[in-house]
Design an enzyme around this catalytic site. Sequence first.
Site, PDB file in Angstrom:
ATOM      1  N   ASP A 185      -4.999  -2.757  -2.477  1.00 20.40           N
ATOM      2  CA  ASP A 185      -6.300  -2.101  -2.580  1.00 20.40           C
ATOM      3  C   ASP A 185      -6.277  -0.971  -3.604  1.00 20.40           C
ATOM      4  O   ASP A 185      -7.239  -0.206  -3.700  1.00 20.40           O
ATOM      5  CB  ASP A 185      -6.779  -1.588  -1.219  1.00 20.40           C
ATOM      6  N   ASP A 239       0.852  -1.180   0.000  1.00 22.41           N
ATOM      7  CA  ASP A 239       0.000   0.000   0.000  1.00 22.41           C
ATOM      8  C   ASP A 239       0.891   1.234   0.000  1.00 22.41           C
ATOM      9  O   ASP A 239       2.088   1.172   0.286  1.00 22.41           O
ATOM     10  CB  ASP A 239      -0.917   0.000   1.226  1.00 22.41           C
ATOM     11  N   HIS A 242     -12.614  -0.787 -42.391  1.00 23.81           N
ATOM     12  CA  HIS A 242     -13.433  -0.828 -43.607  1.00 23.81           C
ATOM     13  C   HIS A 242     -12.595  -0.486 -44.839  1.00 23.81           C
ATOM     14  O   HIS A 242     -11.508   0.094 -44.755  1.00 23.81           O
ATOM     15  CB  HIS A 242     -14.602   0.158 -43.491  1.00 23.81           C
ATOM     16  N   GLU A 254     -17.224   5.297 -35.691  1.00 28.81           N
ATOM     17  CA  GLU A 254     -16.046   6.161 -35.688  1.00 28.81           C
ATOM     18  C   GLU A 254     -16.239   7.340 -34.740  1.00 28.81           C
ATOM     19  O   GLU A 254     -17.349   7.691 -34.347  1.00 28.81           O
ATOM     20  CB  GLU A 254     -15.772   6.656 -37.109  1.00 28.81           C
ATOM     21  N   GLU A 286       1.955   4.129  -4.040  1.00 29.70           N
ATOM     22  CA  GLU A 286       1.443   2.760  -4.198  1.00 29.70           C
ATOM     23  C   GLU A 286       2.387   1.919  -5.045  1.00 29.70           C
ATOM     24  O   GLU A 286       2.656   0.752  -4.726  1.00 29.70           O
ATOM     25  CB  GLU A 286       0.049   2.816  -4.818  1.00 29.70           C
ATOM     26  N   ASP A 327      -1.280  -1.024   5.147  1.00 33.61           N
ATOM     27  CA  ASP A 327      -1.809   0.327   5.313  1.00 33.61           C
ATOM     28  C   ASP A 327      -1.230   0.998   6.559  1.00 33.61           C
ATOM     29  O   ASP A 327      -0.891   2.189   6.552  1.00 33.61           O
ATOM     30  CB  ASP A 327      -3.338   0.259   5.387  1.00 33.61           C
TER      31      ASP A 327
END
Length: 394
Positions: free
Chosen positions: A76, A11, A197, A273, A52, A126
């Site tokens: 977390d 954490d 396409h 698009e 983190e 933590d």
Amino acid sequence: MAPRVVTVEADGGSRGNPGPAGYGAVVRDSETGEVLAERSESLGTATNNVAEYQGLIAGLTAAAELGAAEVDVRMDSKLVVEQMCGRWQIKHPGLRPLAAQAAGLVGRFAAVRFTWIPRDQNRHADALANAAMDAAAGRPTATRAAAPAVGSDKATAPAVGSDKAIAPAVGSDPATAPASWEPRPTFTATRLILVRHGETEYTEQRRYSGRGDVPLSEKGRAQVRETATRVAALAPTVAAVLSSPLSRCTATAAAIAGALGDVPVRTEDDLIECDFGQWEGRTFAEVREGWPGEMDAWLASPRVAPPGGESFTHVAERAHRVVAGLLTAYPGETVVLVSHVSPIKLVLRDALTAGDGFLHRLFLDAAGISVLDMWPDGGVAVRTVNDTSHLAAL
């Protein structure tokens, strides 16, 4: 004897985001739950996400020092978990070096699995992170512990500025992405064949072609016939053909479906698009001359939309919904998606965990084919990008 499998709980946080920051990491024996190592450190002033990532790096480093073969990472931070699994783009340039450092550590193990957990299941790490933040703020505290943290069962203040989930994740949760160079068996993947396409008059004239329903040109129809033959050779068995609702795509999709033995074509609005707003139908040169500032801003950030149009960030969200749905609806099967430049580029950007500059460096030809495989655990293999070999004779 070194444990074969360990669990890393990590954490980090920042009081102010950026502000006084620190991280905490705990390494446990996955079988017994015994704490094997703890790491925590003050980072001075930093952001929550940087802290983190630093917690993850510290935990993986400790696991490597212990000689572990496999690691189960529990955090977390949805952001870090999803980015490390390759499902979310790493947009902030300050996080990319940290993610690269973490990925390098991942490669030292036979397997690393990432799992998101609620904050109340990550109390030990933590608590270490909060102690490190206290130190960063000038309150005396130990910054590296050698024994389990005291008071890990008491409520700890969450880090300020936490920005957890920012987009839906593709695949299962908890998210896992074993690290390996070993080829994955293709029969377990959902294969996506992405087809742009065929050519239109706007393509030839270098005009912005978004929501306008511009039909295929004569050359485009010829391209589509060759593309249909190529797709049928690549994947004789296809579960579904999905198409943007615009006629240049539905005509391309119909030709492909016919070559596959009349597989039904389903239109999907999210494959349409990008809406180029006031730029629709104008040449690239006209837009550069008439909207120089707006164009610079648009090229600089996917969050900026053309005047009256749609941002690439929004297009990416649409494309993401389609891909996530296909992984659930067609596990282990092949699906053809007929779409446009922007949605296809964004799918490939995220599959390759590339930066935003990728959007302006990748060129996709009319009737080009790209292929990627996606696994339920988050694994992705991009096999082909913009294949146009079938158009060589045109």
